[in-house]
Write a protein that holds these residues in place. Structure first.
Motif, PDB file in Angstrom:
ATOM      1  N   ALA A 393      20.925  14.173  99.692  1.00  0.00           N
ATOM      2  CA  ALA A 393      20.847  14.642 101.084  1.00  0.00           C
ATOM      3  C   ALA A 393      19.535  15.361 101.363  1.00  0.00           C
ATOM      4  N   ASP A 394      19.049  16.138 100.405  1.00  0.00           N
ATOM      5  CA  ASP A 394      17.792  16.869 100.583  1.00  0.00           C
ATOM      6  C   ASP A 394      16.633  15.940 100.929  1.00  0.00           C
ATOM      7  N   ALA A 395      16.657  14.716 100.405  1.00  0.00           N
ATOM      8  CA  ALA A 395      15.571  13.783 100.686  1.00  0.00           C
ATOM      9  C   ALA A 395      15.503  13.476 102.180  1.00  0.00           C
ATOM     10  N   HIS A 396      16.663  13.335 102.823  1.00  0.00           N
ATOM     11  CA  HIS A 396      16.671  13.129 104.276  1.00  0.00           C
ATOM     12  C   HIS A 396      16.107  14.355 104.993  1.00  0.00           C
ATOM     13  N   GLY A 397      16.437  15.538 104.462  1.00  0.00           N
ATOM     14  CA  GLY A 397      15.892  16.756 105.062  1.00  0.00           C
ATOM     15  C   GLY A 397      14.382  16.794 104.996  1.00  0.00           C
ATOM     16  N   PHE A 398      13.822  16.430 103.851  1.00  0.00           N
ATOM     17  CA  PHE A 398      12.368  16.438 103.714  1.00  0.00           C
ATOM     18  C   PHE A 398      11.711  15.346 104.557  1.00  0.00           C
ATOM     19  N   ILE A 399      12.386  14.221 104.728  1.00  0.00           N
ATOM     20  CA  ILE A 399      11.843  13.192 105.616  1.00  0.00           C
ATOM     21  C   ILE A 399      11.761  13.740 107.041  1.00  0.00           C
ATOM     22  N   GLY A 400      12.789  14.491 107.455  1.00  0.00           N
ATOM     23  CA  GLY A 400      12.744  15.143 108.766  1.00  0.00           C
ATOM     24  C   GLY A 400      11.559  16.083 108.876  1.00  0.00           C
ATOM     25  N   ALA A 419      21.407  13.843 106.611  1.00  0.00           N
ATOM     26  CA  ALA A 419      21.613  14.773 105.493  1.00  0.00           C
ATOM     27  C   ALA A 419      22.959  15.481 105.625  1.00  0.00           C
ATOM     28  N   LEU A 420      23.295  15.885 106.831  1.00  0.00           N
ATOM     29  CA  LEU A 420      24.567  16.581 107.066  1.00  0.00           C
ATOM     30  C   LEU A 420      25.755  15.643 106.908  1.00  0.00           C
ATOM     31  N   ARG A 421      25.572  14.374 107.215  1.00  0.00           N
ATOM     32  CA  ARG A 421      26.659  13.412 107.021  1.00  0.00           C
ATOM     33  C   ARG A 421      26.990  13.276 105.536  1.00  0.00           C
ATOM     34  N   LEU A 422      25.943  13.271 104.705  1.00  0.00           N
ATOM     35  CA  LEU A 422      26.145  13.144 103.266  1.00  0.00           C
ATOM     36  C   LEU A 422      26.668  14.426 102.636  1.00  0.00           C
ATOM     37  N   SER A 423      26.267  15.565 103.185  1.00  0.00           N
ATOM     38  CA  SER A 423      26.628  16.843 102.568  1.00  0.00           C
ATOM     39  C   SER A 423      26.804  17.905 103.647  1.00  0.00           C
ATOM     40  N   PRO A 424      27.925  17.841 104.401  1.00  0.00           N
ATOM     41  CA  PRO A 424      28.090  18.712 105.567  1.00  0.00           C
ATOM     42  C   PRO A 424      28.209  20.199 105.244  1.00  0.00           C
ATOM     43  N   ARG A 425      28.605  20.528 104.018  1.00  0.00           N
ATOM     44  CA  ARG A 425      28.734  21.946 103.646  1.00  0.00           C
ATOM     45  C   ARG A 425      27.655  22.349 102.645  1.00  0.00           C
ATOM     46  N   ASP A 426      26.542  21.681 102.698  1.00  0.00           N
ATOM     47  CA  ASP A 426      25.486  21.905 101.717  1.00  0.00           C
ATOM     48  C   ASP A 426      24.944  23.332 101.809  1.00  0.00           C
ATOM     49  N   ALA A 427      24.690  23.918 100.635  1.00  0.00           N
ATOM     50  CA  ALA A 427      24.165  25.281 100.582  1.00  0.00           C
ATOM     51  C   ALA A 427      22.771  25.375 101.192  1.00  0.00           C
ATOM     52  N   ARG A 428      22.072  24.244 101.305  1.00  0.00           N
ATOM     53  CA  ARG A 428      20.719  24.251 101.859  1.00  0.00           C
ATOM     54  C   ARG A 428      20.673  23.794 103.317  1.00  0.00           C
ATOM     55  N   ALA A 429      21.834  23.709 103.949  1.00  0.00           N
ATOM     56  CA  ALA A 429      21.871  23.242 105.343  1.00  0.00           C
ATOM     57  C   ALA A 429      21.069  24.147 106.266  1.00  0.00           C
ATOM     58  N   PHE A 430      20.982  25.427 105.942  1.00  0.00           N
ATOM     59  CA  PHE A 430      20.217  26.347 106.802  1.00  0.00           C
ATOM     60  C   PHE A 430      18.752  25.916 106.901  1.00  0.00           C
ATOM     61  N   LEU A 431      18.222  25.309 105.821  1.00  0.00           N
ATOM     62  CA  LEU A 431      16.845  24.810 105.870  1.00  0.00           C
ATOM     63  C   LEU A 431      16.739  23.609 106.808  1.00  0.00           C
ATOM     64  N   TRP A 432      17.740  22.757 106.763  1.00  0.00           N
ATOM     65  CA  TRP A 432      17.725  21.579 107.632  1.00  0.00           C
ATOM     66  C   TRP A 432      17.798  21.996 109.101  1.00  0.00           C
ATOM     67  N   PHE A 433      18.646  22.984 109.405  1.00  0.00           N
ATOM     68  CA  PHE A 433      18.748  23.476 110.788  1.00  0.00           C
ATOM     69  C   PHE A 433      17.395  24.034 111.241  1.00  0.00           C
ATOM     70  N   MET A 434      16.717  24.757 110.347  1.00  0.00           N
ATOM     71  CA  MET A 434      15.425  25.337 110.703  1.00  0.00           C
ATOM     72  C   MET A 434      14.400  24.241 110.992  1.00  0.00           C
ATOM     73  N   ILE A 435      14.438  23.164 110.210  1.00  0.00           N
ATOM     74  CA  ILE A 435      13.486  22.067 110.431  1.00  0.00           C
ATOM     75  C   ILE A 435      13.664  21.475 111.825  1.00  0.00           C
ATOM     76  N   VAL A 436      14.929  21.239 112.229  1.00  0.00           N
ATOM     77  CA  VAL A 436      15.167  20.702 113.573  1.00  0.00           C
ATOM     78  C   VAL A 436      14.692  21.687 114.627  1.00  0.00           C
ATOM     79  N   GLY A 437      14.979  22.991 114.411  1.00  0.00           N
ATOM     80  CA  GLY A 437      14.549  24.003 115.365  1.00  0.00           C
ATOM     81  C   GLY A 437      13.047  24.001 115.561  1.00  0.00           C
ATOM     82  N   MET A 438      12.294  23.915 114.461  1.00  0.00           N
ATOM     83  CA  MET A 438      10.842  23.906 114.564  1.00  0.00           C
ATOM     84  C   MET A 438      10.333  22.611 115.193  1.00  0.00           C
ATOM     85  N   ALA A 439      11.014  21.493 114.880  1.00  0.00           N
ATOM     86  CA  ALA A 439      10.624  20.218 115.491  1.00  0.00           C
ATOM     87  C   ALA A 439      10.843  20.262 116.998  1.00  0.00           C
TER      88      ALA A 439
END
Length: 534
Positions: A393-400, A419-439
């Motif tokens: 899932a992290d790979a999708h996050g980094f692609i974002g 990434a969230l579909r693959l791992s909806p309760r992922d401990a690193r989801a906060f990083l993914w949310f931040m990436i979308v926010g900055m985008a």
């Protein structure tokens, strides 16, 4: 020095006792080795002085198990650690080919009575009670089909098969193969009996039940030594396309189990008086999952470096240590982020020379490339990692993140949703949310940006960079009270943070003109929020 005898081989100050299938030190005491590591050592000892191909070792040692090449690399690391400094160099790696147990020059010779003491039977052998059970060893028992529907039976067996394959991608895991696991189908056996029979530490069981237009899947992970339940989960899904649902369920289970197995192994390692390199690695990984703060990063890095001090060839510890350097640089926790990115990439490239198909190593190289103004290459590298492990899932996050760096921020959310579909309760989801926010912020969708950044903080209020991003974004939109509150929270987590340090660490990310213009606005917002200029 390596000497050959029948039935023993002496390597440095260690003796490979082929008759009793033991590795002994110079005083005749057992040197513990996991079963698979011993099997690899025995095969190499039988072919001393000759190359043994990787595929041959995998076929010989793991005939009924679904494992990747990483399991072999881990076994080789265990052997080198067990051989100690005098004998470690006798085990050589031939990159991309295999391994060889060798000696220098004419140092291979028949042993005689002069070395009989090294192979004599010791008066007393001390052996850890459960050292023979690999820390991350598991069998996925065939899931139960509650209801007996034939169509559902195919689905249930498919979940079991796919989950067995996907769990085998967990670094260092030993997963009992499908053919062996299915011999237990329909048999009512205690998990402790199964654990002893298969020599595994964990047993995963599950059941599937269909009710109307919905499926319910129950799973539980049990410690096979104690019979205690380690983790349990229930999934309720609409009965849509079974194949699509199977892929999603398996991905979610594999990602969740990865984290749960590592936490369980770390808890066990904490109780050991003399943890080995793998035990220290598990403790570091468990600690790393608690968040990204200077204190957590320092503690996790210490575990990984201690593991590497015990075993310089421990691939997983090396990857994890590189991840820490990358995380510190990316989170603006250090003055010289470029040095951290260089160190991380160098270590990862060294890992890939030894383990060329390591998914996380490829992914993290991609992440470093994205953070150092090579986003297109980094995205391609993350795609390569996903080809090796579809559940990463992290790979999708980094692609974002890469799309954001390329100035294509409008595409970032789709990758994060995957990434969230693959791992909806992922401990690193906060990083993914931040990436979308900055985008969103960089594409002038400011209200949505605030929502995603707030979501990042809700998921993990102890990540300073999310607080600083929300502070700058809120100030840009006139929400000064929220901006100052977030800035204060961020500075309590990272008191040394400054706008100057942040600007240096993000200067490697992109040269896209639109991105750079919006970044200047963010800097001004951070100043208005009360973040020091530096």
């Amino acid at each position: 020095m390596l000497k050959i005898s029948q039935p023993s081989i002496v390597v440095g100050d260690r003796t490979v006792d082929m008759a009793r299938e033991l590795l002994l030190d110079g005083r005749g005491r057992i040197v513990p080795l996991r079963p698979q590591a011993w099997a690899v050592l025995r095969l190499l000892a039988q072919r001393v002085g000759h190359l043994v191909q990787k595929d041959e070792i995998l076929d010989e040692v793991w005939p009924n198990c679904e494992v990747t090449e990483d399991s072999l690399v881990q076994a080789i690391g265990d052997i080198r650690h067990a051989l100690g400094a005098p004998g470690r160099s006798a085990l050589r790696t031939l990159p991309r080919r295999g391994y060889m147990l060798v000696a220098d020059g004419d140092s291979i010779e028949r042993s005689d009575s002069s070395n009989a003491a090294a192979t004599s039977t010791p008066n007393k052998i001390e052996e850890p009670s459960d050292s023979s059970i690999p820390s991350l060893s598991i069998v996925v028992l065939p899931f139960a089909n509650i209801g007996g529907d034939l169509e559902q039976e195919y689905f249930v067996d498919g979940v079991t098969d796919s989950l067995t394959t996907d769990l085998s991608r967990i670094a260092g895991a030993l997963v009992i193969g499908r053919s062996t696991a299915f011999t237990f189908k329909g048999r009512a056996l205690d998990v402790r009996t199964i654990g002893r029979e298969l020599n595994v530490r964990y047993v995963l069981e599950g059941s599937v039940q269909r009710g109307g237009n919905r499926f319910r899947l129950n799973v539980q992970l049990t410690d096979a030594e104690t019979g205690a339940q380690v983790w349990a989960e229930r999934f309720d899904k609409p009965a849509a396309d079974l194949l699509d649902m199977q892929d999603e369920i398996v991905s979610r289970l594999a990602n969740t189990l990865n984290a749960e197995l590592i936490k369980a192994a770390a808890r066990r390692a904490e109780r050991l008086l003399q943890p080995d390199a793998t035990d220290l690695y598990f403790q570091g990984k468990a600690f790393l999952s608690t968040g990204i703060t200077p204190a957590v990063m320092a503690r996790a890095k210490d575990f990984f470096e201690r593991a590497l001090a015990l075993d310089p060839d421990h691939v997983e510890a090396a990857v994890a240590a590189a991840q820490v350097d990358f995380a510190i640089g990316s989170s603006s926790m250090a003055e010289d982020a470029s040095a951290l990115f260089r160190a991380s990439e160098e270590r990862l490239n060294d890992v890939l020379l030894r383990a060329p198909n390591h998914p996380r190593a490829h992914m993290l190289v991609g992440a470093v490339q994205i953070r150092t103004n090579r986003a297109a290459k980094g995205i391609a590298k993350c795609m390569q990692a996903l080809a090796l492990d579809r559940n990463l899932a992290d790979a999708h996050g980094f692609i974002g993140l890469g799309k954001y760096a390329l100035g294509r921020g409008e595409e970032a959310e789709g990758h994060i949703q995957e990434a969230l579909r693959l791992s909806p309760r992922d401990a690193r989801a906060f990083l993914w949310f931040m990436i979308v926010g900055m985008a969103k912020l960089m594409t002038n969708v400011d209200v949505e940006a605030l929502g995603w950044l707030r979501r990042s903080i809700e998921a993990n209020p102890n990540f300073a960079l999310s607080q600083f991003h929300l502070a700058g974004a809120s100030a840009m939109m006139g929400e000064l009270e929220e901006a100052r509150s977030s800035a204060k929270a961020g500075l309590s987590l990272d008191p040394d943070f400054t706008i100057r340090r942040y600007a240096i660490s993000t200067s490697f990310l992109s040269e896209n003109p639109r991105w750079l213009a919006r970044r200047e606005r963010l800097y001004e917002g951070m100043r208005l929020a009360g973040i020091p200029q530096g």
